[in-house]
Design an enzyme around this catalytic site. Sequence first.
Site, PDB file in Angstrom:
ATOM      1  N   THR A  94       0.871  -1.170   0.000  1.00 28.35           N
ATOM      2  CA  THR A  94       0.000   0.000   0.000  1.00 28.35           C
ATOM      3  C   THR A  94       0.909   1.221   0.000  1.00 28.35           C
ATOM      4  OG1 THR A  94      -1.795  -1.113   1.172  1.00 28.35           O
ATOM      5  CG2 THR A  94      -1.768   1.287   1.240  1.00 28.35           C
ATOM      6  N   LYS A 169      -7.319   1.612  -2.951  1.00 25.88           N
ATOM      7  CA  LYS A 169      -6.968   1.159  -1.600  1.00 25.88           C
ATOM      8  C   LYS A 169      -7.186   2.275  -0.586  1.00 25.88           C
ATOM      9  CE  LYS A 169      -5.509  -1.396   1.756  1.00 25.88           C
ATOM     10  NZ  LYS A 169      -4.196  -2.061   1.834  1.00 25.88           N
ATOM     11  N   LYS A 237      -0.102   5.087   8.414  1.00 23.90           N
ATOM     12  CA  LYS A 237       0.634   5.268   7.160  1.00 23.90           C
ATOM     13  C   LYS A 237      -0.334   5.322   5.986  1.00 23.90           C
ATOM     14  CE  LYS A 237       1.976   1.927   4.796  1.00 23.90           C
ATOM     15  NZ  LYS A 237       1.552   1.168   3.580  1.00 23.90           N
TER      16      LYS A 237
END
Length: 288
Positions: A94, A169, A237
């Site tokens: 990701t 995502k 994150k």
Amino acid sequence: MSKCAFLGLGVMGFPMAGHLSRSGHDVSVWNRTARKGADWSSKFKGSVAKDAASAVFGKEFVLLCLGDDPDVEAVFDEIEPNLAAGMIVVDHTTASAGLARRLNERCQKRGASFIDAPISGGQAGAENGKLTIMCGGKDAAMAKAEPVMKAYGHRITHIGESGAGQLAKSVNQICIAGIVQGLSEGLHFAEANGLDVAKVIEAISGGAAQSWQMENRWKTMSEREFEHGFAVDWMRKDLRIALAAGNAAGASLPLTALVDQFYADVQAAGGRRWDTSSLISRLKTIEN
């Protein structure tokens, strides 16, 4: 079967590379920590490379599952000289859409293809080979890579051009953040009012409030058990990436920004490696 290099043997990459091996692919793995590679080779058929560059030499597919943009870029710098025409690089990390687009351009210069393919489903999804994969890249590359990704992917969706997988995502993480905060407040409300939480969940989980988080996390949240699942550090994150992409696109994400700060509270309380459902830990009953 295909010749594959898998770079990154963390909690997700380790079982994903294992599924590739069990599916009959010729797999070479690499991890910064050599011990992980040795552990993997004791469980699965395949070779362990001494470095990332040698892992990818002569392969058809290069699959990455690393931590963040700098990790991906550093490893890509190492493997780039060994990328050849016809190779396909699939990044399951990701990371940012901007990085995906830059790496796509670098692959094209060597006659290779790049697919950004972040994953969802957690450690259990990786271990069971039931991951959801969101992809960005060219149709031709997707057609070749999808049969390989099916070794560990249950739902594989080609969203669009390079970077689209990473943006999808971010949508996933934005939605999860709001759902987990809402579930935390709902459970907290039930507890504060002395309700039988199990009965409440039984009642509402069959209706519009139902979610994966409710089905899989309500019990551990009620028991304040967070030593499992997707870590808060990683969620922050991901939300950082989502908020930056939202800002660049002019998309207002006030709830996401708020929940990100709630996760910062959890980190400050020592919950950096707790599951994302630990949002409930910061809610306290007010004494009247």
